[in-house]
Design a protein around this motif. Structure first.
Motif, PDB file in Angstrom:
ATOM      1  N   ALA A   1     -15.630  37.953   3.065  1.00 50.03           N
ATOM      2  CA  ALA A   1     -16.062  37.616   1.707  1.00 50.03           C
ATOM      3  C   ALA A   1     -15.268  38.398   0.658  1.00 50.03           C
ATOM      4  O   ALA A   1     -15.037  37.902  -0.443  1.00 50.03           O
TER       5      ALA A   1
ATOM      6  N   ASP B   1     -14.471  34.946  -1.406  1.00 49.63           N
ATOM      7  CA  ASP B   1     -15.394  34.416  -2.407  1.00 49.63           C
ATOM      8  C   ASP B   1     -15.846  35.474  -3.402  1.00 49.63           C
ATOM      9  O   ASP B   1     -15.727  36.666  -3.163  1.00 49.63           O
TER      10      ASP B   1
ATOM     11  N   THR C   1     -18.519  31.493  -5.365  1.00 54.92           N
ATOM     12  CA  THR C   1     -17.475  30.487  -5.554  1.00 54.92           C
ATOM     13  C   THR C   1     -16.178  30.981  -4.921  1.00 54.92           C
ATOM     14  O   THR C   1     -16.033  32.171  -4.635  1.00 54.92           O
ATOM     15  N   ALA C   2     -15.228  30.067  -4.687  1.00 52.83           N
ATOM     16  CA  ALA C   2     -13.934  30.468  -4.134  1.00 52.83           C
ATOM     17  C   ALA C   2     -13.239  31.404  -5.111  1.00 52.83           C
ATOM     18  O   ALA C   2     -13.198  31.151  -6.308  1.00 52.83           O
ATOM     19  N   ASP C   3     -12.710  32.498  -4.592  1.00 50.54           N
ATOM     20  CA  ASP C   3     -12.066  33.494  -5.441  1.00 50.54           C
ATOM     21  C   ASP C   3     -10.675  33.025  -5.869  1.00 50.54           C
ATOM     22  O   ASP C   3     -10.139  32.050  -5.360  1.00 50.54           O
TER      23      ASP C   3
ATOM     24  N   ALA D   1     -12.351  26.074  -0.867  1.00 48.18           N
ATOM     25  CA  ALA D   1     -13.754  25.662  -0.943  1.00 48.18           C
ATOM     26  C   ALA D   1     -13.822  24.207  -0.505  1.00 48.18           C
ATOM     27  O   ALA D   1     -12.917  23.434  -0.785  1.00 48.18           O
TER      28      ALA D   1
ATOM     29  N   VAL E   1     -18.940  27.777  -0.089  1.00 48.65           N
ATOM     30  CA  VAL E   1     -18.031  28.919  -0.086  1.00 48.65           C
ATOM     31  C   VAL E   1     -18.746  30.061   0.598  1.00 48.65           C
ATOM     32  O   VAL E   1     -19.922  30.291   0.348  1.00 48.65           O
ATOM     33  N   PRO E   2     -18.130  30.869   1.434  1.00 48.47           N
ATOM     34  CA  PRO E   2     -16.743  30.635   1.840  1.00 48.47           C
ATOM     35  C   PRO E   2     -16.676  29.610   2.956  1.00 48.47           C
ATOM     36  O   PRO E   2     -17.618  29.439   3.716  1.00 48.47           O
TER      37      PRO E   2
END
Length: 137
Positions: free
Chosen positions: A19, A23, A28-30, A54, A59-60
């Motif tokens: 993580a 994320d 949310t997706a980083d 994503a 996510v993830p």
């Protein structure tokens, strides 16, 4: 890579879980990691990005997309399932695929949070060793 073992028990706090790479705290997706792939004395750098993926709002998804971009080569990308790896130093490292094969990246964090903000590593392709440094805000 023989000094490493895959597993969930990475002991350091910087990048100690997937993580931290993939994320945000909001789920949310980083942001993507971006930088260059270079060889000492070689041609111009190749742009490299590693983007957490994503899918369907989940996510993830434990996937990253790694892309190389350069005017002199065909742009190439691969999506893979990354894994955490322990080295003898017990420092977290991320194992993932690139268009030119697998790589182990060392994580770097800014401040006291475990969120990874930079990756450094190398890739050997056709007998040439390339190095990369990738960052994100």
């Amino acid at each position: 890579m023989d000094d490493t073992t895959e597993g969930a028990g990475v002991s350091d706090t910087c990048g100690g879980s997937l993580a931290d790479y993939l994320d945000t705290a909001a789920g949310t997706a980083d942001t993507a990691f971006a930088g260059t792939l270079t060889v000492a004395g070689g041609a111009s750098p190749i742009a490299m990005t590693v983007t957490p993926q994503a899918s369907g709002g989940v996510v993830p998804t434990d996937l990253v997309r790694t892309e190389f971009t350069h005017p002199a080569i065909s742009d190439d990308a691969v999506t893979s399932i990354p894994g955490l790896v322990n080295g003898q130093s017990e420092r977290s490292r991320l194992l993932f695929e690139t268009p030119w094969g697998p790589t182990l990246a060392t994580a770097g964090c800014t401040g006291a949070t475990p969120r990874v903000t930079n990756l450094t590593g190398g890739i050997t392709h056709e007998g040439v060793v390339y190095q990369y440094t990738l960052t994100r805000p």
